[in-house]
Design a protein around this motif. Structure first.
Motif, PDB file in Angstrom:
ATOM      1  N   ARG A   6       0.842  -1.208   0.000  1.00  0.00           N
ATOM      2  CA  ARG A   6       0.000   0.000   0.000  1.00  0.00           C
ATOM      3  C   ARG A   6       0.871   1.250   0.000  1.00  0.00           C
ATOM      4  O   ARG A   6       0.577   2.221  -0.695  1.00  0.00           O
ATOM      5  CB  ARG A   6      -0.926   0.009   1.210  1.00  0.00           C
ATOM      6  CG  ARG A   6      -2.066  -0.951   1.107  1.00  0.00           C
ATOM      7  CD  ARG A   6      -2.961  -0.851   2.306  1.00  0.00           C
ATOM      8  NE  ARG A   6      -4.008  -1.855   2.254  1.00  0.00           N
ATOM      9  CZ  ARG A   6      -4.688  -2.267   3.289  1.00  0.00           C
ATOM     10  NH1 ARG A   6      -4.447  -1.782   4.490  1.00  0.00           N
ATOM     11  NH2 ARG A   6      -5.628  -3.177   3.159  1.00  0.00           N
ATOM     12  N   ARG A   7       1.932   1.232   0.786  1.00  0.00           N
ATOM     13  CA  ARG A   7       2.835   2.383   0.827  1.00  0.00           C
ATOM     14  C   ARG A   7       3.530   2.577  -0.519  1.00  0.00           C
ATOM     15  O   ARG A   7       3.713   3.712  -0.964  1.00  0.00           O
ATOM     16  CB  ARG A   7       3.877   2.205   1.927  1.00  0.00           C
ATOM     17  CG  ARG A   7       3.306   2.362   3.302  1.00  0.00           C
ATOM     18  CD  ARG A   7       4.372   2.171   4.339  1.00  0.00           C
ATOM     19  NE  ARG A   7       3.834   2.348   5.670  1.00  0.00           N
ATOM     20  CZ  ARG A   7       4.522   2.157   6.768  1.00  0.00           C
ATOM     21  NH1 ARG A   7       5.788   1.772   6.700  1.00  0.00           N
ATOM     22  NH2 ARG A   7       3.970   2.338   7.942  1.00  0.00           N
ATOM     23  N   LEU A   8       3.916   1.491  -1.162  1.00  0.00           N
ATOM     24  CA  LEU A   8       4.532   1.592  -2.486  1.00  0.00           C
ATOM     25  C   LEU A   8       3.552   2.185  -3.489  1.00  0.00           C
ATOM     26  O   LEU A   8       3.919   3.036  -4.304  1.00  0.00           O
ATOM     27  CB  LEU A   8       5.030   0.225  -2.960  1.00  0.00           C
ATOM     28  CG  LEU A   8       6.324  -0.259  -2.337  1.00  0.00           C
ATOM     29  CD1 LEU A   8       6.577  -1.724  -2.680  1.00  0.00           C
ATOM     30  CD2 LEU A   8       7.498   0.601  -2.785  1.00  0.00           C
ATOM     31  N   ARG A   9       2.306   1.744  -3.434  1.00  0.00           N
ATOM     32  CA  ARG A   9       1.279   2.275  -4.326  1.00  0.00           C
ATOM     33  C   ARG A   9       1.057   3.766  -4.047  1.00  0.00           C
ATOM     34  O   ARG A   9       0.973   4.573  -4.975  1.00  0.00           O
ATOM     35  CB  ARG A   9      -0.028   1.493  -4.146  1.00  0.00           C
ATOM     36  CG  ARG A   9      -0.709   1.187  -5.454  1.00  0.00           C
ATOM     37  CD  ARG A   9      -1.949   0.317  -5.329  1.00  0.00           C
ATOM     38  NE  ARG A   9      -1.660  -0.961  -4.686  1.00  0.00           N
ATOM     39  CZ  ARG A   9      -2.335  -1.456  -3.650  1.00  0.00           C
ATOM     40  NH1 ARG A   9      -3.348  -0.814  -3.143  1.00  0.00           N
ATOM     41  NH2 ARG A   9      -2.017  -2.626  -3.126  1.00  0.00           N
ATOM     42  N   LEU A  10       0.996   4.114  -2.765  1.00  0.00           N
ATOM     43  CA  LEU A  10       0.810   5.519  -2.391  1.00  0.00           C
ATOM     44  C   LEU A  10       1.982   6.360  -2.884  1.00  0.00           C
ATOM     45  O   LEU A  10       1.784   7.442  -3.449  1.00  0.00           O
ATOM     46  CB  LEU A  10       0.665   5.650  -0.873  1.00  0.00           C
ATOM     47  CG  LEU A  10       0.604   7.075  -0.321  1.00  0.00           C
ATOM     48  CD1 LEU A  10      -0.612   7.814  -0.864  1.00  0.00           C
ATOM     49  CD2 LEU A  10       0.597   7.052   1.204  1.00  0.00           C
ATOM     50  N   SER A  11       3.203   5.859  -2.697  1.00  0.00           N
ATOM     51  CA  SER A  11       4.371   6.630  -3.137  1.00  0.00           C
ATOM     52  C   SER A  11       4.372   6.810  -4.654  1.00  0.00           C
ATOM     53  O   SER A  11       4.733   7.872  -5.158  1.00  0.00           O
ATOM     54  CB  SER A  11       5.670   5.970  -2.665  1.00  0.00           C
ATOM     55  OG  SER A  11       5.904   4.751  -3.332  1.00  0.00           O
ATOM     56  N   LYS A  12       3.932   5.783  -5.373  1.00  0.00           N
ATOM     57  CA  LYS A  12       3.864   5.893  -6.838  1.00  0.00           C
ATOM     58  C   LYS A  12       2.887   6.993  -7.250  1.00  0.00           C
ATOM     59  O   LYS A  12       3.182   7.802  -8.128  1.00  0.00           O
ATOM     60  CB  LYS A  12       3.423   4.557  -7.437  1.00  0.00           C
ATOM     61  CG  LYS A  12       3.433   4.556  -8.951  1.00  0.00           C
ATOM     62  CD  LYS A  12       2.782   3.352  -9.614  1.00  0.00           C
ATOM     63  CE  LYS A  12       2.947   2.047  -8.937  1.00  0.00           C
ATOM     64  NZ  LYS A  12       2.306   0.919  -9.648  1.00  0.00           N
ATOM     65  N   TRP A  13       1.728   7.034  -6.596  1.00  0.00           N
ATOM     66  CA  TRP A  13       0.726   8.043  -6.924  1.00  0.00           C
ATOM     67  C   TRP A  13       1.186   9.440  -6.509  1.00  0.00           C
ATOM     68  O   TRP A  13       0.936  10.414  -7.227  1.00  0.00           O
ATOM     69  CB  TRP A  13      -0.630   7.701  -6.318  1.00  0.00           C
ATOM     70  CG  TRP A  13      -1.297   6.622  -7.112  1.00  0.00           C
ATOM     71  CD1 TRP A  13      -1.435   5.314  -6.786  1.00  0.00           C
ATOM     72  CD2 TRP A  13      -1.882   6.764  -8.408  1.00  0.00           C
ATOM     73  NE1 TRP A  13      -2.057   4.625  -7.793  1.00  0.00           N
ATOM     74  CE2 TRP A  13      -2.359   5.492  -8.801  1.00  0.00           C
ATOM     75  CE3 TRP A  13      -2.054   7.833  -9.274  1.00  0.00           C
ATOM     76  CZ2 TRP A  13      -2.978   5.278 -10.020  1.00  0.00           C
ATOM     77  CZ3 TRP A  13      -2.676   7.613 -10.495  1.00  0.00           C
ATOM     78  CH2 TRP A  13      -3.127   6.338 -10.848  1.00  0.00           C
ATOM     79  N   LEU A  14       1.847   9.542  -5.375  1.00  0.00           N
ATOM     80  CA  LEU A  14       2.369  10.845  -4.956  1.00  0.00           C
ATOM     81  C   LEU A  14       3.414  11.358  -5.946  1.00  0.00           C
ATOM     82  O   LEU A  14       3.403  12.539  -6.312  1.00  0.00           O
ATOM     83  CB  LEU A  14       2.971  10.754  -3.548  1.00  0.00           C
ATOM     84  CG  LEU A  14       1.986  10.656  -2.396  1.00  0.00           C
ATOM     85  CD1 LEU A  14       2.720  10.385  -1.087  1.00  0.00           C
ATOM     86  CD2 LEU A  14       1.149  11.913  -2.293  1.00  0.00           C
ATOM     87  N   ILE A  15       4.293  10.474  -6.381  1.00  0.00           N
ATOM     88  CA  ILE A  15       5.301  10.863  -7.366  1.00  0.00           C
ATOM     89  C   ILE A  15       4.627  11.310  -8.661  1.00  0.00           C
ATOM     90  O   ILE A  15       4.991  12.341  -9.239  1.00  0.00           O
ATOM     91  CB  ILE A  15       6.301   9.714  -7.624  1.00  0.00           C
ATOM     92  CG1 ILE A  15       7.173   9.497  -6.384  1.00  0.00           C
ATOM     93  CG2 ILE A  15       7.159   9.989  -8.866  1.00  0.00           C
ATOM     94  CD1 ILE A  15       7.973   8.211  -6.406  1.00  0.00           C
ATOM     95  N   ALA A  16       3.626  10.563  -9.100  1.00  0.00           N
ATOM     96  CA  ALA A  16       2.906  10.930 -10.333  1.00  0.00           C
ATOM     97  C   ALA A  16       2.241  12.301 -10.189  1.00  0.00           C
ATOM     98  O   ALA A  16       2.317  13.132 -11.109  1.00  0.00           O
ATOM     99  CB  ALA A  16       1.874   9.863 -10.684  1.00  0.00           C
ATOM    100  N   CYS A  17       1.628  12.554  -9.048  1.00  0.00           N
ATOM    101  CA  CYS A  17       0.961  13.850  -8.823  1.00  0.00           C
ATOM    102  C   CYS A  17       1.976  14.993  -8.797  1.00  0.00           C
ATOM    103  O   CYS A  17       1.736  16.060  -9.379  1.00  0.00           O
ATOM    104  CB  CYS A  17       0.166  13.827  -7.520  1.00  0.00           C
ATOM    105  SG  CYS A  17      -1.315  12.816  -7.601  1.00  0.00           S
TER     106      CYS A  17
END
Length: 152
Positions: A6-17
């Motif tokens: 979940r943290r990896l997914r969150l970090s991916k989305w934060l980076i994309a944003c």
């Protein structure tokens, strides 16, 4: 393991944003980008008491602070992600530099904008600062946790 996923997914989305924000601003024509900077400057002038040189009186320093801040956020999130993937955290700085280079390259093709080596340096320093703050926070947290364990 699910928590890390979940943290990896969150970090991916934060980076994309963050990338969308950084590169989206670089795609704005100079006149629109300048108008947005003036709006932020005027808003800060109403909030901050008196004149703050470079921030409420001119847009140059404010723009550099914005560059530094958005790349600090990117650096911190990249470092967090690489830490979870157990990769070298120096990669976060390398990626931050790469994003800064792409950011300035985009501006070559945008009306009334241009690339600047100084901006690449400011952006890279921002990424380094974000990484440093994250690592400092992690070190402090680890030290506090170890101190609590010793007292138990």
């Amino acid at each position: 393991m699910i928590r890390t996923e979940r943290r990896l997914r969150l970090s991916k989305w934060l980076i994309a944003c963050i990338l969308c924000f950084i590169w989206g601003n670089s795609l704005l024509p100079g006149s629109l980008s300048g108008a947005f900077s003036d709006w932020v400057k005027d808003m800060l002038a109403t909030v901050l008491p008196g004149e703050v040189p470079g921030v409420t009186t001119g847009g140059g320093l404010l723009r550099k602070i914005a560059h530094f801040s958005e790349f600090a956020a990117l650096g911190a999130v990249l470092c967090w992600r690489f830490g979870m993937l157990e990769k070298k955290k120096i990669l976060a700085l390398v990626y931050g530099f790469g994003v800064a280079c792409v950011d300035e390259t985009i501006q070559v093709f945008v009306p009334d904008r241009g690339p600047g080596l100084k901006d690449v340096a400011i952006d890279t320093c921002g990424a380094a600062a974000g990484i440093a703050v994250l690592l400092l926070g992690y070190t402090i947290r680890k030290h506090i946790k170890q101190s609590k364990e010793k007292t138990l």
